[in-house]
Design a protein around this motif. Structure first.
Motif, PDB file in Angstrom:
ATOM      1  N   ALA A 108       0.782  -1.210  -0.124  1.00  0.00           N
ATOM      2  CA  ALA A 108      -0.075   0.150  -0.189  1.00  0.00           C
ATOM      3  C   ALA A 108       0.996   1.271   0.050  1.00  0.00           C
ATOM      4  CB  ALA A 108      -0.900   0.019   1.141  1.00  0.00           C
ATOM      5  N   SER A 111       1.917   2.320  -3.096  1.00  0.00           N
ATOM      6  CA  SER A 111       0.680   2.931  -4.140  1.00  0.00           C
ATOM      7  C   SER A 111       0.298   4.106  -4.010  1.00  0.00           C
ATOM      8  CB  SER A 111      -0.270   1.810  -4.016  1.00  0.00           C
ATOM      9  OG  SER A 111       0.009   0.445  -4.347  1.00  0.00           O
ATOM     10  N   VAL A 173      -5.952   2.480  -0.081  1.00  0.00           N
ATOM     11  CA  VAL A 173      -5.827   1.852  -1.648  1.00  0.00           C
ATOM     12  C   VAL A 173      -6.991   1.074  -2.030  1.00  0.00           C
ATOM     13  CG1 VAL A 173      -4.245   0.016  -2.777  1.00  0.00           C
ATOM     14  CG2 VAL A 173      -3.442   1.709  -1.023  1.00  0.00           C
TER      15      VAL A 173
END
Length: 341
Positions: A108, A111, A173
């Motif tokens: 995560a 991202s 996310v």
């Protein structure tokens, strides 16, 4: 494997005979071979296997995210609601990503852009893929965070990624992946970096999204606990091939391929905790290593590690075939499985 046009239109995702070749210093290497997958709306399919088995390469091939400098070529067909992605221009594929299919990446933190607030990043996705205004996108973002079980959506919306815990980052996310209401979410080991309690929360959240929104989920994992908790169907991968696929119950309780059986055998037996008389059992591991894909031969790729291998296993390549007497979904790539048709 061939699919008629009527059946194809009924499927959300149809992967037919997909093979992927990449460039290496030693020449062209086939990293995926003859991948066939089918998903319907609202289904949860898990792809399971050891590290390096081709799970992540499969989803990157479906999404066509392999960099051009590495990719040599795709072969086969990937269809979303009957539309063949492999025949589309890169811009058309990019438009489908986020709208029809979205990706929940493995980490995560990577991202999320550390220099922008969470809300800004979600709003950017919505405004770039839809016709919503920034005001509408902000309302949508807050609603998504609320759906993710965030107690104070506005606080998270205004936060930077480094201010959030691992569990909250993963929820953000997931919210980002749902920003444009995709029909299919691909989750690449979304719980691998989380502690067990948070893992369960994230899996239950994905299950809730699946039930309430009807979003199909393609889950990549190496954990059979994840498979048991969330999946409808399972595909087992080894060395760039699918070696067995079927319903969750068939794979967990009636595995047929020696590799699937070996993976199941690797699950620790903790029954001694509740009944000390049983005694502790040593952890079991599959002997040997997965093959180097540059050196694979016309044989079963698991033969060198298989406890039941016979001469025919090293003489030709087994095909993925249905089991007679089983469901239409249960298929195995093995010469030794009884009842293969």
């Amino acid at each position: 494997m061939t699919v008629n046009a009527t059946e194809e239109t009924l499927n959300l995702l149809q992967v037919e005979n997909l093979s992927t070749e990449i460039k290496t210093p030693d020449g062209i290497m086939t990293v995926l071979e003859d991948i066939n997958l089918t998903m319907k709306n609202g289904e949860i399919l898990s792809i399971v296997g050891e590290s390096g088995s081709g799970k992540s390469m499969t989803i990157h091939s479906i999404l066509q995210l392999i960099p051009n400098q590495l990719l040599y070529g795709y072969h086969g067909k990937v269809s979303i609601e009957g539309k063949n992605l492999t025949s589309l221009r890169p811009k058309e594929v990019k438009d489908i990503r986020g709208k029809k299919i979205s990706l929940i990446a493995q980490n995560a933190m990577t991202s999320l852009d550390p220099s922008y607030r969470v809300g800004t990043q979600i709003v950017e996705i919505i405004t770039s893929k839809t016709n919503k205004s920034k005001k509408e996108a902000k309302e949508k973002s807050l609603e998504l965070l609320k759906q993710m079980g965030v107690d104070d959506p506005m606080k998270i919306y205004q936060s930077f990624p480094h201010q959030l815990s691992g569990g909250l980052k993963q929820r953000v996310v997931i919210a980002m992946s749902l920003a444009c209401d995709p029909d299919l979410v691909i989750a690449d080991e979304p719980t691998s970096a989380l502690d067990p309690t948070v893992q369960i929360q994230v899996l239950d959240l994905l299950k809730k999204i699946n039930k309430e929104l009807g979003t199909a989920v393609l889950m990549i994992t190496h954990d059979f606990g994840v498979v048991a908790r969330i999946s409808d169907h399972v595909a087992v991968m080894y060395a760039g091939q699918i070696v067995e696929k079927g319903s969750k119950e068939e794979i967990l309780f009636h595995p047929e391929h020696p590799y699937t059986k070996s993976l199941m055998k690797c699950i620790p037996d903790l029954s001694w905790i509740f009944d000390p008389s049983k005694g502790k059992k040593p952890l079991w591991q599959i002997p040997g290593e997965p093959p180097n894909l540059k050196e694979v031969t016309n044989s079963c790729r698991f033969a060198a590690r298989c406890p039941s291998a016979q001469s025919k296993c090293t003489a030709s390549i087994p095909m993925l075939k249905k089991l007679s007497g089983g469901s239409q979904a249960h298929e195995v790539r093995c010469f030794l499985t009884e009842g293969v048709i």
